[in-house]
Design a protein around this motif. Structure first.
Motif, PDB file in Angstrom:
ATOM      1  N   GLU A 154       0.852  -1.175   0.000  1.00 33.92           N
ATOM      2  CA  GLU A 154       0.000   0.000   0.000  1.00 33.92           C
ATOM      3  C   GLU A 154       0.892   1.230   0.000  1.00 33.92           C
ATOM      4  N   THR A 155       0.381   2.349  -0.448  1.00 29.49           N
ATOM      5  CA  THR A 155       1.145   3.585  -0.429  1.00 29.49           C
ATOM      6  C   THR A 155       1.008   4.217   0.942  1.00 29.49           C
ATOM      7  N   PRO A 156       1.952   5.067   1.359  1.00 28.00           N
ATOM      8  CA  PRO A 156       3.157   5.404   0.608  1.00 28.00           C
ATOM      9  C   PRO A 156       4.242   4.332   0.754  1.00 28.00           C
ATOM     10  N   GLN A 157       5.105   4.299  -0.228  1.00 20.97           N
ATOM     11  CA  GLN A 157       6.248   3.401  -0.218  1.00 20.97           C
ATOM     12  C   GLN A 157       7.464   4.143   0.347  1.00 20.97           C
ATOM     13  N   PHE A 158       8.325   3.422   0.989  1.00 19.37           N
ATOM     14  CA  PHE A 158       9.560   4.007   1.525  1.00 19.37           C
ATOM     15  C   PHE A 158      10.606   2.904   1.562  1.00 19.37           C
ATOM     16  N   GLU A 159      11.841   3.293   1.840  1.00 19.40           N
ATOM     17  CA  GLU A 159      12.906   2.293   1.910  1.00 19.40           C
ATOM     18  C   GLU A 159      12.813   1.534   3.221  1.00 19.40           C
ATOM     19  N   ILE A 160      12.857   0.214   3.123  1.00 21.89           N
ATOM     20  CA  ILE A 160      12.903  -0.670   4.290  1.00 21.89           C
ATOM     21  C   ILE A 160      14.297  -1.285   4.324  1.00 21.89           C
ATOM     22  N   PHE A 161      14.961  -1.148   5.454  1.00 20.18           N
ATOM     23  CA  PHE A 161      16.352  -1.585   5.575  1.00 20.18           C
ATOM     24  C   PHE A 161      16.443  -2.710   6.593  1.00 20.18           C
ATOM     25  N   LEU A 162      16.993  -3.826   6.175  1.00 24.20           N
ATOM     26  CA  LEU A 162      17.217  -4.970   7.046  1.00 24.20           C
ATOM     27  C   LEU A 162      18.656  -4.930   7.552  1.00 24.20           C
ATOM     28  N   VAL A 163      18.840  -4.805   8.846  1.00 28.71           N
ATOM     29  CA  VAL A 163      20.181  -4.844   9.421  1.00 28.71           C
ATOM     30  C   VAL A 163      20.660  -6.289   9.411  1.00 28.71           C
ATOM     31  N   ALA A 164      21.857  -6.510   8.877  1.00 28.70           N
ATOM     32  CA  ALA A 164      22.404  -7.865   8.754  1.00 28.70           C
ATOM     33  C   ALA A 164      23.573  -8.055   9.701  1.00 28.70           C
ATOM     34  N   THR A 165      23.792  -9.298  10.120  1.00 32.48           N
ATOM     35  CA  THR A 165      25.038  -9.639  10.788  1.00 32.48           C
ATOM     36  C   THR A 165      26.172  -9.449   9.784  1.00 32.48           C
ATOM     37  N   PRO A 166      27.238  -8.716  10.138  1.00 28.67           N
ATOM     38  CA  PRO A 166      28.327  -8.490   9.176  1.00 28.67           C
ATOM     39  C   PRO A 166      28.868  -9.798   8.606  1.00 28.67           C
TER      40      PRO A 166
END
Length: 370
Positions: free
Chosen positions: A3-15
């Motif tokens: 659904e709108t609005p769209q935005f950046e979703i950031f997944l934090v990863a184990t290095p």
């Protein structure tokens, strides 16, 4: 779901585990790309909820709600006040604020966090509290400010059902990604001969059963204005669990660890699928049925101390697996290549190093043993 609005979703990863996390996210239907420190894709709030609920390898899920340039603190203050905080936060919501600065004219992270906190308090009516579940993160890099909401709360490795842990435990998020790197998809038995609190075995059983990793815990996004409790409840029950024909096995020489692993499996709802026993590695027996995956995180020097006994332990493990586990694949996580080689197992080229508790560890794996 979108659904709108769209935005950046950031997944934090184990290095070191960015690539397998990206593969998992793509497999879950997200148009994901590896970026610095993690994985990102575009989406809306339903995608945020689903990422928290379903992804096994992410450490946390950030919603990047605003970005702007700021060359000094006064500019940061002014532009922070223009963020549409009211779209996300109800008045009185307790939030904590953290900031980081890198290669920017604003270099004092504490002062930056204070400016953003003031904007939140005065413009959105938020309550600033260091221990708040909802976190606002301001990252300032090359004078570009990115404002994110940490939608997760406690790290995603805390599935909500492990109460007992052994010494130097493997985090569930890391275990899931190591299983994936070994090619595990839920359709074969898994055995951990040094199971500790049972993380690999329980994670494998959950994957095979189709159980969602976030099914029993709460999340920070439940405190946001964007949260839809009815839609969330429907999402949690969507899909079905699968019957599992094979079983999952763990053993450890420590009776206390075996007891803890069994209790953790019961809380996770996979007690009927797993079997934990007290055994030394040379007492291992091949389970009846098809070949599968042996995966272990044995003790290594940086964690325990003297290397001589560890070399002997790895030799005994290798001897037992070569003698009894023909057709099974093996994955071993270690910080010391000498220990891996001491097993005498036919390892392929090791994976990239992964940061685990401040130590760089590597996954060594074989094809089916002869």
């Amino acid at each position: 779901m979108s659904e709108t609005p769209q935005f950046e979703i950031f997944l934090v990863a184990t290095p070191g585990l960015e690539a397998p996390l990206c593969a998992e996210a793509r497999g879950a239907g997200f148009d994901a790309q590896v970026t610095e420190g993690g994985v990102s894709f575009m989406g809306g709030w339903p995608e945020v909820w689903r990422a928290n609920l379903e992804l096994r390898g992410a450490t946390r899920v950030l919603a990047r709600i605003a970005s702007f340039r700021a060359m000094h603190l006064a500019q940061l203050d002014k532009r922070s006040r223009k963020v549409a905080w009211g779209d996300f936060l109800a008045k009185g919501t307790a939030v904590s604020v953290e900031a980081s600065c890198r290669k920017s004219k604003i270099y004092h992270a504490g002062a930056a966090a204070q400016r953003v906190a003031t904007a939140l308090r005065e413009e959105a009516g938020a309550t600033i509290a260091d221990d708040a579940t909802v976190r606002v993160l301001a990252r300032i890099e090359d004078d570009l400010v990115t404002i994110s909401l940490d939608t997760t709360g406690e790290s995603l490795h805390k599935r909500g059902h492990k109460e007992a842990v052994a010494r130097a435990p493997m985090r569930e998020t890391m275990a899931a990604m190591f299983l994936a790197q070994c090619g595990y998809a839920g359709d074969e038995p898994v055995l951990d001969p040094m199971c500790g609190s049972g993380t690999f075995v329980i994670e494998a059983a959950e994957i095979a059963s189709g159980l969602k990793p976030g099914r029993t815990r709460s999340f920070a996004f439940e405190q946001l204005k964007t949260f839809d409790a009815k839609a969330w409840a429907a999402m949690k029950v969507a899909g079905t669990t699968r019957p599992v024909a094979h079983r999952f096995f763990g053993s450890d020489r420590d009776a206390g660890a075996v007891r803890m692993a069994g209790e953790n499996a019961e809380r996770a709802g996979v007690g009927a699928l797993v079997k934990f026993e007290q055994r030394n590695v040379e007492e291992l027996e091949r389970p009846e049925g098809p070949a599968g995956l042996v995966i272990a995180n044995p003790p290594y020097g940086a964690r325990i101390g003297h290397k001589g006994p560890l070399l002997q332990l790895h030799r005994r493990l290798g001897d037992t697996l070569r003698a009894k586990f023909s057709g099974w694949r093996v994955g071993i996580i270690t910080a010391d290549a000498e220990l891996a080689r001491a097993t005498g197992l036919p390892f392929e080229k090791p994976s990239a190093p992964v940061l685990h508790g401040g130590i760089r560890v590597t996954l060594w794996q074989t094809g089916p043993l002869p």
